[in-house]
Motif scaffolding. Structure first.
Motif, mmCIF file in Angstrom:
data_model
loop_
_atom_site.group_PDB
_atom_site.id
_atom_site.type_symbol
_atom_site.label_atom_id
_atom_site.label_comp_id
_atom_site.label_asym_id
_atom_site.label_seq_id
_atom_site.Cartn_x
_atom_site.Cartn_y
_atom_site.Cartn_z
ATOM 1 N N CYS A 192 -7.521 -4.547 6.529
ATOM 2 C CA CYS A 192 -6.073 -4.631 6.440
ATOM 3 C C CYS A 192 -5.525 -5.042 7.801
ATOM 4 O O CYS A 192 -6.027 -4.612 8.837
ATOM 5 C CB CYS A 192 -5.512 -3.265 6.043
ATOM 6 S SG CYS A 192 -3.744 -3.117 6.324
ATOM 7 N N TRP A 219 6.038 2.366 0.600
ATOM 8 C CA TRP A 219 5.109 1.261 0.294
ATOM 9 C C TRP A 219 5.248 0.231 1.395
ATOM 10 O O TRP A 219 6.325 -0.253 1.693
ATOM 11 C CB TRP A 219 5.464 0.632 -1.056
ATOM 12 C CG TRP A 219 5.194 1.558 -2.226
ATOM 13 C CD1 TRP A 219 5.967 2.577 -2.648
ATOM 14 C CD2 TRP A 219 4.056 1.503 -3.079
ATOM 15 N NE1 TRP A 219 5.417 3.199 -3.732
ATOM 16 C CE2 TRP A 219 4.216 2.542 -4.023
ATOM 17 C CE3 TRP A 219 2.918 0.696 -3.147
ATOM 18 C CZ2 TRP A 219 3.283 2.788 -5.031
ATOM 19 C CZ3 TRP A 219 2.006 0.947 -4.155
ATOM 20 C CH2 TRP A 219 2.186 1.991 -5.083
ATOM 21 N N ASP A 220 4.154 -0.112 1.999
ATOM 22 C CA ASP A 220 4.189 -1.112 3.073
ATOM 23 C C ASP A 220 3.491 -2.379 2.612
ATOM 24 O O ASP A 220 2.387 -2.331 2.068
ATOM 25 C CB ASP A 220 3.479 -0.582 4.326
ATOM 26 C CG ASP A 220 4.197 0.620 4.906
ATOM 27 O OD1 ASP A 220 5.442 0.618 4.906
ATOM 28 O OD2 ASP A 220 3.503 1.575 5.339
ATOM 29 N N THR A 241 -11.923 9.689 -0.718
ATOM 30 C CA THR A 241 -10.912 8.768 -0.216
ATOM 31 C C THR A 241 -10.481 7.849 -1.344
ATOM 32 O O THR A 241 -11.327 7.334 -2.085
ATOM 33 C CB THR A 241 -11.488 7.905 0.918
ATOM 34 O OG1 THR A 241 -12.157 8.764 1.833
ATOM 35 C CG2 THR A 241 -10.394 7.133 1.640
ATOM 36 N N ILE A 244 0.860 -1.193 0.000
ATOM 37 C CA ILE A 244 0.000 0.000 0.000
ATOM 38 C C ILE A 244 0.888 1.231 0.000
ATOM 39 O O ILE A 244 1.917 1.278 0.671
ATOM 40 C CB ILE A 244 -0.980 0.003 1.195
ATOM 41 C CG1 ILE A 244 -1.874 1.240 1.139
ATOM 42 C CG2 ILE A 244 -0.233 -0.041 2.530
ATOM 43 C CD1 ILE A 244 -3.071 1.185 2.075
ATOM 44 N N ARG A 245 0.474 2.214 -0.804
ATOM 45 C CA ARG A 245 1.270 3.420 -0.963
ATOM 46 C C ARG A 245 0.891 4.408 0.124
ATOM 47 O O ARG A 245 -0.280 4.761 0.289
ATOM 48 C CB ARG A 245 1.011 4.024 -2.348
ATOM 49 C CG ARG A 245 1.882 5.207 -2.699
ATOM 50 C CD ARG A 245 1.575 5.612 -4.132
ATOM 51 N NE ARG A 245 2.436 6.696 -4.586
ATOM 52 C CZ ARG A 245 2.158 7.965 -4.408
ATOM 53 N NH1 ARG A 245 1.062 8.322 -3.776
ATOM 54 N NH2 ARG A 245 2.990 8.900 -4.879
ATOM 55 N N ASN A 246 1.874 4.816 0.898
ATOM 56 C CA ASN A 246 1.626 5.796 1.964
ATOM 57 C C ASN A 246 2.429 7.036 1.698
ATOM 58 O O ASN A 246 3.614 6.958 1.358
ATOM 59 C CB ASN A 246 2.063 5.217 3.320
ATOM 60 C CG ASN A 246 1.072 4.196 3.833
ATOM 61 O OD1 ASN A 246 -0.130 4.359 3.679
ATOM 62 N ND2 ASN A 246 1.607 3.129 4.408
ATOM 63 N N LYS A 247 1.803 8.185 1.861
ATOM 64 C CA LYS A 247 2.547 9.428 1.746
ATOM 65 C C LYS A 247 3.240 9.670 3.084
ATOM 66 O O LYS A 247 2.610 9.714 4.129
ATOM 67 C CB LYS A 247 1.573 10.570 1.432
ATOM 68 C CG LYS A 247 2.241 11.619 0.597
ATOM 69 C CD LYS A 247 1.310 12.571 -0.094
ATOM 70 C CE LYS A 247 2.127 13.786 -0.517
ATOM 71 N NZ LYS A 247 3.134 13.445 -1.535
ATOM 72 N N THR A 248 4.562 9.827 3.052
ATOM 73 C CA THR A 248 5.297 10.036 4.307
ATOM 74 C C THR A 248 5.742 11.483 4.448
ATOM 75 O O THR A 248 6.099 11.918 5.526
ATOM 76 C CB THR A 248 6.535 9.132 4.368
ATOM 77 O OG1 THR A 248 7.319 9.377 3.192
ATOM 78 C CG2 THR A 248 6.162 7.681 4.418
ATOM 79 N N THR A 285 7.068 9.035 -0.553
ATOM 80 C CA THR A 285 6.073 8.003 -0.251
ATOM 81 C C THR A 285 6.800 6.747 0.225
ATOM 82 O O THR A 285 7.988 6.590 0.002
ATOM 83 C CB THR A 285 5.259 7.618 -1.504
ATOM 84 O OG1 THR A 285 6.188 7.241 -2.526
ATOM 85 C CG2 THR A 285 4.404 8.768 -1.987
ATOM 86 N N ILE A 322 -7.131 4.847 -2.227
ATOM 87 C CA ILE A 322 -5.859 4.224 -1.857
ATOM 88 C C ILE A 322 -5.291 3.558 -3.097
ATOM 89 O O ILE A 322 -6.023 3.154 -4.002
ATOM 90 C CB ILE A 322 -6.016 3.187 -0.726
ATOM 91 C CG1 ILE A 322 -7.031 2.107 -1.127
ATOM 92 C CG2 ILE A 322 -6.423 3.842 0.571
ATOM 93 C CD1 ILE A 322 -7.050 0.921 -0.175
ATOM 94 N N ASP A 366 -5.491 11.528 -2.040
ATOM 95 C CA ASP A 366 -6.725 10.830 -1.652
ATOM 96 C C ASP A 366 -7.966 11.684 -1.926
ATOM 97 O O ASP A 366 -9.078 11.205 -1.825
ATOM 98 C CB ASP A 366 -6.659 10.397 -0.188
ATOM 99 C CG ASP A 366 -6.353 11.556 0.735
ATOM 100 O OD1 ASP A 366 -6.534 11.423 1.946
ATOM 101 O OD2 ASP A 366 -5.925 12.636 0.222
#
Lengths: 453, 453
Positions: free
Chosen positions: B309, B295-296, B349, B284-288, B293, B351, B413
């Motif tokens: 999840c 990916w977890d 939203t 999953i792509r997360n903006k840090t 970004t 993802i 998002d």
């Protein structure tokens, strides 16, 4: 039979969070089991330690009982009975000791060892596999990160193939590690149910075995032995009781005397002038310097024709003077009462003694005079002594003061005493004396000293 | 019966060196006896100490066995058998412990105590009497020195009488002390012969008693219990053996697969487009940060109309999105392969997820589309899914690049995705869904966490 929770090997490849959750439950269970195992093992080792110490302690006790014989008791002559009884006990304790030692060995082999093995083998295996599983899981994660970043471009097909191979390699490794770990954790659920039981079975059976052998040991012969020991101690106790009562009565009687017994100057008995032997405490005058003297209270006794002296702590007496033909006379000395002097025939040696009372003083002078005339060598010394009685009494009255006579003479033992010689000559013995005659009957016997002195 | 050496009370008053010599023999004997007694007492105390420690150790072991029940094993449900067996063992060990404790008490009372008493009473009495005897002897000596120095003059009669009284007093005192000392030493010769025997009798009888009670304990009931435990452990061992063999075979089979199983991109099975539920790892792509970004890799699964999840270490899953009427489409993202986007009906939203392979990618998109159209609520969801199959496949081809669409929008998002809506409307469910319909069969079951977590 309750259903055993189980980690499914089929779930290992997917490695979902649900499977991991279940895994963590197994891990926590294994952790609790490890803690409990360590505590139980500690308790078991304590029991084993106590048993081992008991084996060592009984061994020492058995040896200590045998040591009695080697103690060199100075009064050990009546101890054969005690020694043989203690040997018997020592043997019993030694047999008991071999049972204790056997029990200790069985506890080590059948209780402590399986428990240690369970910990060292099964529980340590779990923690090793957990570590391997963690490492392989991390490696797979790392290769997946690389894989996920692979670009879309066609020209990187070779790199893609390489990374896919790496993922496959790490995934297989993790799969293998997971399954081994699952297998070990599943097996642990069975081992958990027997791990404690086997050591406890071993302990209990060893203990039962100990009881059985102990019964064999004691029932056969011990009872009659203990009965005889018991009656022996009772008999000795009875002897002690009667002896103690006898001593108490004797002591009471000996102490019931009049105080005059303890007074040195209150002699109620008349002087016996016909003694040919005597013993008792006298003060002897010793020169300690040119003008100083000391008086020592020593025990004197006659032995045949000799005057012996024995200090109180000494084991045996030593000869002071040969009394044959010596002269004995009363002297005045340092204003002390009851002094008399013995001088050797040559006049070279003389000693001054002080008696405790007038009676003692007269008796010592008479007795020494009797001996100096060798009456003790005659056939009937008492009769001769009585004949001499009248003559000897003259010696009792001192003629000159000792202090005056010694003026100008630094060596009192070389001084020629001016004592009157008894006028009546002692008849010489008509025969040579036999050795047994030389020691008068009733002379104090010196204690026969054992070789250990 | 050997004759016992004896100090004669009659000799006490004269106190000759010979008597003193004999006395010193008795004293040395008493000294040897004291040394030996101390050593033997030490050995006996060691045996008692070991027995006492054994009592404490078995007590601890018994308690430790009962602790098993309180361990909160996370997998404790199958342990009733182990718990009841350990309780049985704990009871046996406790009974054994009471025997050990009784034996320890008897050793203390019947072995150590008489020996201590012999030392403290008899031997200490001897040394006390010796001291008193020495003092009274010295006092008598001192008074005798004064007495011996008494002058001859008549005028000192009063002084003389005083000193004679003093001599009489000290002599009587010494006489008494001597006789008491002699009596104690004579008695010691009897006590010496029983002093060791009584404690050893006590020890042996206590030990026999222990064996007898131990036999009573074990013979009655222990055998059948141990037999049942033994057969229980054998049966568990047999279960473990067969389970271990089954696991070994299963493991072998699971590992005998082709390497392609471990390759994420080598899907041999065709894509199933009619799924209405799916689970597996996705990135999953997360903006840090503003432009960065991460990916977890997380585990996703569908539950009814929701996308859930669960990170790998987590105990339970959390909801990510309500899929009803959401739109799912392929996107291009950071040059990664197999990316797709899910956007909520409001468009607020969204993802972005990355699948591991082309097949997974297509299956996730189809499945999520099937769910967003609420097929899972219809009477025959599979049939409807097959009907929709052809339409849904359009979504697989990405229309625009994700990176381009997001230009100028800092909140991805909130971006309105321009994905095509599937042209065929999902037929609405004709009835209100029952609660059990809302959870599709086969949804991953979350592990039921015990309360101890």
């Amino acid at each position: 039979m309750p259903a055993v929770h189980k980690l499914l090997l089929e779930d290992a490849l997917q490695d979902s969070p649900q499977t991991r959750s279940l895994l963590s439950v197994f891990e926590e269970d294994a952790g609790t089991l490890t803690d409990y195992t360590n505590q139980l093992l500690q308790s078991m080792q304590r029991v084993y330690g106590a048993q081992n110490e008991m084996a060592l302690a009984t061994e020492q006790l058995s040896k200590q009982l045998l040591e009695y014989e080697k103690q060199n008791f100075t009064l050990g002559k009546g101890d054969e009975e005690v020694i043989s009884t203690l040997q018997h006990f020592a043997k019993a304790v030694e047999e008991l000791n071999s049972l204790h030692a056997e029990l200790a060995t069985q506890m080590a082999d059948r209780m402590v060892f399986p428990m240690v093995q369970f910990r060292e083998k099964d529980l340590t295996e779990i923690s090793t596999l957990k570590e391997i599983f963690g490492i392989s899981s991390d490696e797979h994660e790392a290769s997946m990160v690389k894989y996920s970043r692979l670009p879309k471009k066609r020209e990187n097909e070779k790199l893609k193939a390489e990374i896919v191979t790496e993922v496959a390699y790490t995934r297989r490794k993790q799969h293998q590690a997971s399954m081994q770990y699952y297998c070990a954790l599943n097996a642990l659920q069975y081992r958990k149910r027997v791990a404690m039981l086997e050591p406890l079975l071993g302990y209990t059976q060893a203990q039962m075995n100990f009881f059985k052998k102990g019964m064999d040991l004691v029932s056969k012969k011990m009872d009659s032995f203990l009965t005889s020991v018991s009656s022996m101690t009772q008999s000795i106790q009875a002897q002690l009781d009667s002896e103690a009562e006898a001593m108490r009565l004797s002591q009471k009687e000996l102490l019931s005397v009049d105080d005059t017994v303890y007074m040195p100057d209150r002699d109620l008995q008349p002087v016996n002038r016909t003694l040919i032997q005597k013993a008792g405490y006298l003060n002897i005058r010793n020169k300690t310097g040119l003008v100083t003297t000391a008086w020592d209270r020593l025990y004197f006794f006659t032995q045949g024709g000799n005057l012996m002296c024995q200090p109180r702590g000494a084991v045996a007496g030593g000869m002071v003077l040969d009394l044959d033909n010596s002269s004995v006379m009363a002297v005045e000395c340092e204003d002390r009462r009851y002094c008399f002097q013995i001088t050797s025939p040559s006049g070279k040696t003389s000693i001054i003694l002080q008696a405790e009372s007038k009676k003692e003083y007269e008796e010592w002078i008479c007795t020494l005079n009797n001996i100096s005339r060798q009456i003790y060598l005659t056939d009937n010394p008492e009769a001769v002594a009585i004949r001499l009685n009248q003559t000897a009494i003259q010696a009792v009255t001192p003629i000159t003061s000792f202090e005056k006579r010694l003026e100008g003479s630094p060596h009192p033992d070389r001084a020629k005493p001016g004592a009157t010689q008894p006028s009546t000559e002692t008849p010489k013995a008509s025969r040579n004396p036999e050795p047994e005659d030389l020691i008068a009957p009733g002379t104090p016997i010196q204690f026969d000293i054992p070789s250990s002195f």
